[in-house]
Every structure is written in C-alpha cells, then in structure tokens.
Scaffold this active site. Structure first.
Site, short mmCIF file in Angstrom:
data_model
loop_
_atom_site.label_atom_id
_atom_site.label_comp_id
_atom_site.label_asym_id
_atom_site.label_seq_id
_atom_site.Cartn_x
_atom_site.Cartn_y
_atom_site.Cartn_z
N GLU A 110 10.18 5.34 -3.36
CA GLU A 110 9.38 4.16 -3.72
C GLU A 110 8.65 4.52 -5.00
O GLU A 110 7.76 5.36 -5.01
CB GLU A 110 8.40 3.83 -2.58
CG GLU A 110 7.61 2.56 -2.81
CD GLU A 110 6.21 2.84 -3.31
OE1 GLU A 110 5.99 2.63 -4.53
OE2 GLU A 110 5.36 3.27 -2.52
N CYS A 119 1.21 1.03 -7.47
CA CYS A 119 2.62 0.86 -7.80
C CYS A 119 3.04 -0.59 -7.71
O CYS A 119 4.09 -0.98 -8.23
CB CYS A 119 3.49 1.72 -6.88
SG CYS A 119 3.19 1.41 -5.12
#
Length: 685
Positions: free
Chosen positions: A256, A295
């Site tokens: 990720e 993120c």
C-alpha cells in the site's frame, strides 16, 4: 535520552551497535535511541510460528474476535498515554484521535465481524457445495485454514497506531502471529502500544513481536507460509517486493503505497452550490489533517476551467485561517511534519513542482513563522496551480508528502478523466457533484484506476467520513502506483492471511471437513424435537422429517384474504390456466408459512426467536391438492458472545429447510436462523 527496546522472542532487546536518534517533531530535540542489532531473525521467525501462530490457529474465530475486543478496550483505557506520546510526532489531538481511537475502532469492527459472520470453528467453509457428479456423491467446496507462518508488517511513520492495528486485526483473526516493523520516526508510539498489549496477557505468547530499528536480513529468511505487507513510498515498496527470496518462495507481498490521489469537482457545480463549499472544505481538510502526511490525502484537485480562480481564492482564504504550530498551544489547527528531514523533502518537492506550477499560497519556509518552537518541523499549507496539467506531466508524478495540493483545470469530462488517469493508479479519488449523471459517468470511467471512490454531495456531507478515511469494512489499497494490494475490506482482509483450498469428496466428507452440514450429507435423527434442545445439545446434521399437509383451495383463499395478495395465479382460474403454471397455485409465502407450521414446536423451549431467513428459492409450484412435507436439518451453529450477566446466553443455529411435494421433488429450499438458549453462559455473577 531513552533507549527504545524491541520485543522479540518474549524478551525486550536493545542492540550494541550505533544507535539511530529519533527527535521530537515539535522541538527537534532527541527523544529516543534505536538499535536493533543482535536480533536473530531466524529465531524470531521460528518463535512467531511455533508459539504465536500455533496458539492463534487453535483458537476459534469467535475466540480470536473476543480477544480483539478485549485488546481494543485495553488500548482505549490507556489512550491518554498514547496521546501524550503522539504529540511528539507533531500530531494535533484530532490527528491522534484518528490514529489511536480509529485503530481501536478497527479492532472493535473486526471483533463484531467475527461474531456475526464467522463460524465458531478453526476452519472456514467459504462457499456452498459444488456438485461434481450426476448422482451427487462427488462434490467440492473451498475451505480456508490458517497459515502456520508469520505476517511481517512493515509500516509507515504517519499512523504508528492505526497502521499497525488495521493490519493486526485481520492477521490475528486469520490465525497468524505478526512481527511489526514500525517506521523509526514514530516507533516509540507503536512500541508503547505493543508493550501494553504484551503486558496485558490478553494475547498468546509470540502473537506479536516488534522490531524498533532495522530488520536486517529478515526478508531473506521468510518462507512460503509467511506473509509480508508494506506501507510507505512506492520506491521503497518496489525495492522490497523484488527481494529474491520473496520471489523464489512466492511469499505473498501486499503493498500500500503513497499515491497522487485526486478530487474532481463536477461540471454541474456553481460557486453558489453547496458542493462548491464542500469541495473547498474537503481539499483544505486533506491538506491540514496530519499536516498532509496521509497516503490518502488529496494531491491533485481538478476543477472546471471557469471555476479555477474562484476555487483557488476560496481555498486560499480558508487556509489563511489555519494556525500552524505546537498542537498544545491554543488556536493551533495544524501541527508539524514528522521530522526536519521530512520538512526538507517536502520543500524540495514543492520546488520541483514550482517548475510547472504557480504558487498561490505557502511554498517557502522563509518568512513563515509557526506558533511554536522554530526548530520544529513545521511547513506552511501550500496551494499550487498548474494551468497546463495535460502537458505538464511531472505534476502527476511528484508527490510532496505534506500539506501540499495542486489545483488543475479541465475543459471537458474527457479531460477530467485523462487527468485522473495520469496519476497511474491511486488509493482514493473523490467526485464532488450534485449530478447523478456526472457521478455515474465519471465513476464508470475512472473506477479502474482507484481503490476507493468517494462521492460527496450535500446529501451525504453530514455523515460522510471523508475522502481520506479508510474504513475497516472497505478495501484499502489501489492499483498501479498505489501498490496493487488490498488491506482490510471486512472478510476479504482476513482471507489474505489464510490458505484457500479446494476440497473434493462425498457430501458427508465435505460436511465433516467444513464443520457444517451440506445437502446430500448423512443426517441423524432423534426422538426429541430439535427445538426442545439447548444450543449445546443440537448436533450438526441432526434432522427432523415432519408430517405431511395437503394444500386446499380454502388455504389459498384464506391466505389471500389475510395477506392481501390476490395475484391472478392464485385467485383467477381462467388467467391461471393461461399462465405458465396452467392452473391455480399456492402463494410461495403460504408454502413456507405452512412449512413452518409443520416443523415448529409450539411449546416454550430453548428456541428463543426466529432470527431470519436466507437463500429462499421456489423450485416448483404447489397446486391445489398437492401435499408438502419438510425436512429440517441443522446446518451450522454460531455461539454468540454474552454481553452481560443479565442476558440469556445464546447461539444462532442455521437450519437447512427442504420442502418437498408428494413426488418427493423439492418445491422450496432455504435456510432459517434461530436464536437458541445455551446451558452455560460466558459470565459468572
């Protein structure tokens, strides 16, 4: 300066090499020394496998879920200690709430999922029986079993609590132990949480280990039953993914990574629309929460060309009210970046972006005065505008991991789609619009490039969790630059830590393996009606064959009058003859009502309530004069957690129901769920 110890093989460890110093984001003063030298990685892996994973895999899903719930309660009881430590990362109270209490909420969510959806077993039968032969004596189904390896979680610095817990929840539910490698900049917060968990005794020995510092050759020593996950920069993730040992042993690797996520303002929006203000608010929030160190933050904001100036001015005005500084000071709304080096990296990226963009606000440290220690890692909220985003392609690749966003205009929906896709895959995108047509078109065209799409309008705004908030019941991950992986996602996340196996055999064998009865498997019968039995006394595969009932015209007429359902196939002789049935037929819901009348035990007993019905299928019509009979079979049982001493201990029993006619042919198939009292509770007075 304190030494930050690792916890491996049941002991606290500090190395004897050259330590790394971790400083406060608020003052740049040294807080901790990290040194993980001397850890025997092979022994650490073996300890996790032989102790932690072995113990977890022997626990049922319900027991693992209960463990998660107790750990979550423990973490919340200690949250103020975590908040105090979190302040040194530069986080505000709101930032820390997302990290600390949001992480605990993920544990609660997965604990609830285990209680509602998973069997009280160690084996998970994933699907229904798949027939493989004409007579039905050979079939198959898929089962999930725990991997005997260890999950290695390499986490980012921005969410030292949530980042660990959102991975731990499905890992532990799947029956695997974990080795946590937190980012050094915020490892002290992760380590504090691990210390509380370990000292509580709530989890088996070896279920969690934490390495504060370098993991050395750990990835060179993992085996095919292990799992590796990574959260961080795409560059680092790609390097780790290419580790020869991971490739050689086909070790699952979930990545990720940071991505240049986008938000698109619909072409239906005007400056007077509620959605205009929502877009401005969402962009500003994503720039300032965690100082933009997420993120999932919005890095590119795409707006119709004619609204570029209006949006730019509105965002600038809102950002001008944001007070940056030490979160402990009154009025401060945005804290510091994690470190001075991260602040310098953001400045470098902003300088690079400035070659293709104009700076509207922020963008430089000179002249910037935070409300706090000047030595802290503060950076001003920075809004850029790229007037030619279709040709200035670096703006879709360079990511300043901080409070930075770039506005870019689009002239048509085709351009908006193209700009979105230039990000080469992202974790999340937002579409802010009041138009269902705009939302439907854009989502259909850009869905392939995003792991999650957040549609925001005036209707959903009040309860929306926002662009940048991953939720445990939804997948977190994305294609391309975002890493190509998935985390959380409810049941999907658990399966990543388990092995799916297709099992073939007779229905009876498959029932034994999957710990639940399937059609075609052997059954048992008892003289005692199953509804007179407590939860513990009901056997999987226990069956009841009822008496018969012949359906009359009076039944159909009475049911029609009672229900108000006078559909022609039931009531109109002429129309029914001309229909696909060729004659009047009974209501489907009358058939299942009559079936209940055949199998239900009327007297009070351990069965407390009808809990629901699943997978109802009407196979053949039932005509006047047909005779029905029911076979009721215990398919599976799920023990429910007793919430308090006053509550009757209970479980859910799923019953397979097969209604047949006088020819022995099925006319209805379904599953009913009953709440059944247990003899023994979980709690004592």
């Amino acid at each position: 300066m304190e030494q930050l110890h690792s916890y491996v093989m049941g002991k606290w460890h500090y190395g004897s090499g050259n330590p790394r110093i971790v400083s406060s984001a608020l003052t740049n003063e040294g807080l901790y020394q990290l040194d993980s030298t001397g850890i025997d990685n092979q022994a650490m892996l073996a300890f996790g496998r032989d102790k932690g994973s072995k113990a977890l895999s022997q626990m049922t899903f319900l027991e693992r879920g209960n463990m998660l719930k107790e750990v979550a309660k423990l973490l919340l009881a200690n949250k103020e200690m975590f908040y105090a430590l979190s302040a040194h990362t530069g986080a505000t109270r709101v930032d820390s709430w997302v990290d600390i209490e949001g992480g605990a909420a993920t544990f609660f969510n997965y604990a609830s999922l285990a209680n509602r959806e998973l069997p009280n077993e160690t084996v998970w039968a994933e699907d229904d029986l798949i027939p493989l032969s004409k007579e039905g004596t050979f079939a198959a189904r898929h089962i999930l079993t725990s991997k005997p390896g260890v999950a290695i979680h390499i986490n980012a610095y921005n969410f030292p609590c949530w980042g660990m817990l959102e991975k731990l929840a499905p890992t532990w539910l799947g029956g695997m132990a974990a080795i946590i490698k937190p980012a050094s900049e915020s490892a002290y917060l992760t380590q504090a949480m691990v210390k509380v968990i370990v000292e509580s005794g709530l989890v088996p020995e070896g279920a969690i280990q934490v390495v504060c510092g370098s993991v050395g050759d750990l990835l060179d020593r993992v085996d095919y039953q292990d799992v590796v996950t990574f959260t961080g920069s795409a560059q680092t993730g790609q390097m780790l993914r290419a580790t020869p040992n991971l490739i050689a042993k086909s070790v699952p690797f979930t990545m990720e990574a940071d991505s240049v996520n986008c938000a698109i303002l619909g072409d239906d929006v005007t400056p007077e629309s509620p959605e205009f203000g929502l877009f401005v608010k969402e962009v500003c929030r994503e720039m300032t929460v965690k100082a933009g160190q997420k993120c999932t933050a919005i890095r590119r904001a795409m707006v119709p060309s004619h609204l570029l100036d209006a949006v730019s001015q509105a965002i600038s005005a809102r950002l001008a009210k944001v007070v940056v500084g030490d979160p402990s000071l009154e009025g401060v709304k945005m804290g510091a970046l994690i470190s001075r080096s991260q602040r310098d990296d953001v400045q470098e990226k902003v300088t690079s972006l400035s070659n293709y963009c104009r700076v509207v606000t922020g963008g430089e440290l000179s002249g910037f005065s935070p409300n706090g220690n000047e030595e802290g890692a503060y950076y001003p909220p920075t809004l850029l505008v790229c007037d030619e985003p279709l040709t200035a392609t670096p703006v879709h690749d360079i990511e300043a991991f901080g409070p930075v966003c770039t506005l870019m205009p689009y002239g048509s929906r085709d351009e908006a789609v193209t700009l979105s896709q230039l990000g080469q895959g992202s974790l999340v995108g937002s579409v802010v619009t009041a138009s269902t047509a705009f939302a439907a078109e854009i989502v259909a065209r850009i869905g392939h490039a995003h792991g999650r799409l957040h549609i925001l309008n005036n209707e959903s705004a009040k309860e929306s969790t926002g662009h940048g908030s991953p939720l445990p019941m939804l997948v977190h991950g994305g294609p391309g630059r975002a890493g190509g992986g998935e985390e959380m996602g409810g049941l999907r996340g658990i399966k990543h830590y388990m092995q799916r196996t297709a099992v073939q055999g007779s229905p009876t064998m498959l029932a034994a393996v999957g710990k639940e009865w399937v059609r075609g498997a052997e059954t048992t019968e008892d003289l005692v009606h199953p509804f007179k039995k407590h939860f513990e006394d009901i056997a999987i595969g226990e069956s009841l064959t009822t008496a018969r009932r012949t359906i009359t015209e009076a039944d159909i007429v009475n049911f029609a009058c009672l229900s108000g359902d006078h559909f022609y196939a039931h009531m109109d002789e002429i129309a029914a003859k001309e229909s696909m049935f060729g004659q009047r037929v009974a209501h489907g819901y009358f058939v299942i009502s009559a079936a209940a009348g055949l199998f239900v035990e009327a007297a009070p007993g351990p069965v407390l309530a009808n809990y629901g019905m699943e997978s109802l299928r009407f196979i053949e019509p039932v005509a006047i004069g047909d005779t029905i009979q029911v076979k009721l079979t215990c398919q599976k049982k799920v023990k429910k957690r007793q919430r308090n001493i006053e509550e009757t201990p209970q479980g859910v029993v799923a019953w397979d129901v097969e209604v047949t006619n006088q020819e022995g042919n099925p006319v209805a198939l379904y599953t009913i769920l009953t709440l059944v009292a247990r003899r023994e509770g979980d709690l004592t007075a």
